[in-house]
Design an enzyme around this catalytic site. Structure first.
Site, PDB file in Angstrom:
ATOM      1  N   SER A   1       0.831  -1.193   0.000  1.00  0.00           N
ATOM      2  CA  SER A   1       0.000   0.000   0.000  1.00  0.00           C
ATOM      3  C   SER A   1       0.876   1.259   0.000  1.00  0.00           C
ATOM      4  O   SER A   1       1.647   1.474  -0.926  1.00  0.00           O
ATOM      5  CB  SER A   1      -0.954  -0.033   1.198  1.00  0.00           C
ATOM      6  OG  SER A   1      -2.002   0.889   1.012  1.00  0.00           O
TER       7      SER A   1
ATOM      8  N   LYS B   1     -19.307  18.118   5.119  1.00  0.00           N
ATOM      9  CA  LYS B   1     -18.282  18.310   6.142  1.00  0.00           C
ATOM     10  C   LYS B   1     -18.062  17.021   6.917  1.00  0.00           C
ATOM     11  O   LYS B   1     -16.944  16.689   7.326  1.00  0.00           O
ATOM     12  CB  LYS B   1     -18.700  19.441   7.084  1.00  0.00           C
ATOM     13  CG  LYS B   1     -17.696  19.733   8.202  1.00  0.00           C
ATOM     14  CD  LYS B   1     -16.358  20.159   7.623  1.00  0.00           C
ATOM     15  CE  LYS B   1     -15.359  20.483   8.733  1.00  0.00           C
ATOM     16  NZ  LYS B   1     -14.045  20.854   8.192  1.00  0.00           N
TER      17      LYS B   1
END
Length: 362
Positions: A194, A246
């Protein structure tokens, strides 16, 4: 009654002594922490050639017979005497220039007669890629001295990946070495997955051990949600935001399908950025085949283009010391007691999350 009074007085004295000891220990810990903060950072440079030469001499002394050792010393003495006899005639016939070539005077700094230099860095990654704070200083130190298109850099990398911004910064630090004109090799002995593989991909060449784990090119997030448990206990959570997205998913509030959809879109965006980054540095990769979140071992990884060569970092460094001067750089930054405790707790939490399964890796 008198016994109880004496016992109470004893307990009061004992409690006072314990409190005083705690105050003294706290003050000492504070002074120690402040002294560590004032201690200057330190850059350590080791010449690995010396290390391998010492190992060779130790083994030779152990395995050589006495007669063979004496013969080798005699041969060395004859060579040394021969050079001593030849040196005056060379100096008389050719002057000071030949003295420089014969090794009686050091070459000027930057001369092409110098051996190549190889700079070695080690990066052991956690979820936060906390080693990047030392890595950035080590890279800067190399760039102050490196000779473009002549010196090399080796990064011994071990990391299962972690937070996207942290590993993005770590990969950008390695990119500074490439942009500085150094040939960059990344050596992986155990794992570069990763975010760890994103760092490895910056190298001109990736060297991996036969059973090293590479790949895991994907993005994952796991968020626990306690909303139903809070509701059963009549606990309300108020979440106020300005901006439609948000907050998409939360741990305490009720998550919506719209929030889940937006969060998946953000994961896909991060995955596309990851693949774009790999396409820039390793265009030979078939991203449709390898960017699936799977990982592969060394031999498989080489066949799929994730690695270029199978060997250990030890073998690579030993070979380089025969043809170049190899220096390992380590930047030490003193840490306060509180910071060390925080890192230890994060390390324990990281192990717990990893033991839950591969889906916890980022």
């Amino acid at each position: 009654m008198e016994f109880l009074q004496e016992y109470g007085l004893f307990l009061a004295k004992a409690a006072t002594a314990v409190i005083a000891a705690l105050i003294v220990l706290s003050a000492f810990a504070g002074l120690l922490a402040r002294s560590r903060e004032r201690r200057p950072d330190r850059l350590q440079v080791k010449r690995l050639n010396d290390r391998f030469e010492r190992m060779e001499k130790t083994v030779r002394r152990a395995v050589e017979r006495r007669r063979g050792r004496l013969e080798r010393l005699r041969a060395w003495s004859r060579r040394k005497l021969g050079r001593a006899h030849d040196a005056p005639s060379q100096a008389e016939g050719s002057g000071s220039a030949d003295m420089t070539q014969s090794g009686d005077a050091p070459p000027d700094d930057g001369s092409t007669t110098e051996r190549p230099r190889v700079y070695v860095l080690r990066f052991d990654g956690d979820i936060r890629a906390s080693s990047v704070e030392s890595l950035r200083e080590e890279v800067t130190a190399i760039l102050t001295m490196a000779r473009p298109d002549q010196d090399r850099a080796i990064v011994c990398l071990e990391s299962p990946g972690g937070l996207v911004p942290s590993y993005g910064l770590a990969a950008a630090q390695l990119a500074r070495l490439r942009e500085g004109g150094l040939d960059l090799t990344v050596a992986v002995d155990r794992v570069a997955a990763s975010g760890g593989y994103m760092m490895a991909a910056v190298g001109h060449r990736i060297v991996a051990a036969p059973f090293a784990v590479l790949g895991s090119i994907g993005v994952v997030a796991q968020i626990p949600n306690f909303h139903r448990w809070l509701s059963r206990n009549d606990i309300d959570v108020e979440l106020l935001t300005a901006g439609e997205y948000k907050r998409t998913l939360t741990m305490l509030g009720e998550n919506t399908d719209e929030g889940r959809k937006k969060f998946r879109e953000q994961l896909e965006e991060a995955h596309e950025l990851f693949k774009t980054f790999l396409a820039r540095y390793r265009p030979q990769l078939d991203l449709d085949q390898v960017a699936t979140g799977e990982h592969w071992y060394g031999e498989q990884a080489r066949e799929m283009g994730l690695a270029d060569e199978l060997r250990t970092s030890d073998d690579l460094l030993l070979e380089l010391t025969r043809e170049a001067d190899v220096f390992e750089l380590t930047y030490h930054r003193p840490q306060t007691l509180g910071r060390r405790i925080t890192f230890a707790m994060e390390s324990v939490l990281e192990r717990v999350l990893r033991n839950q399964g591969p889906e916890t890796r980022m």
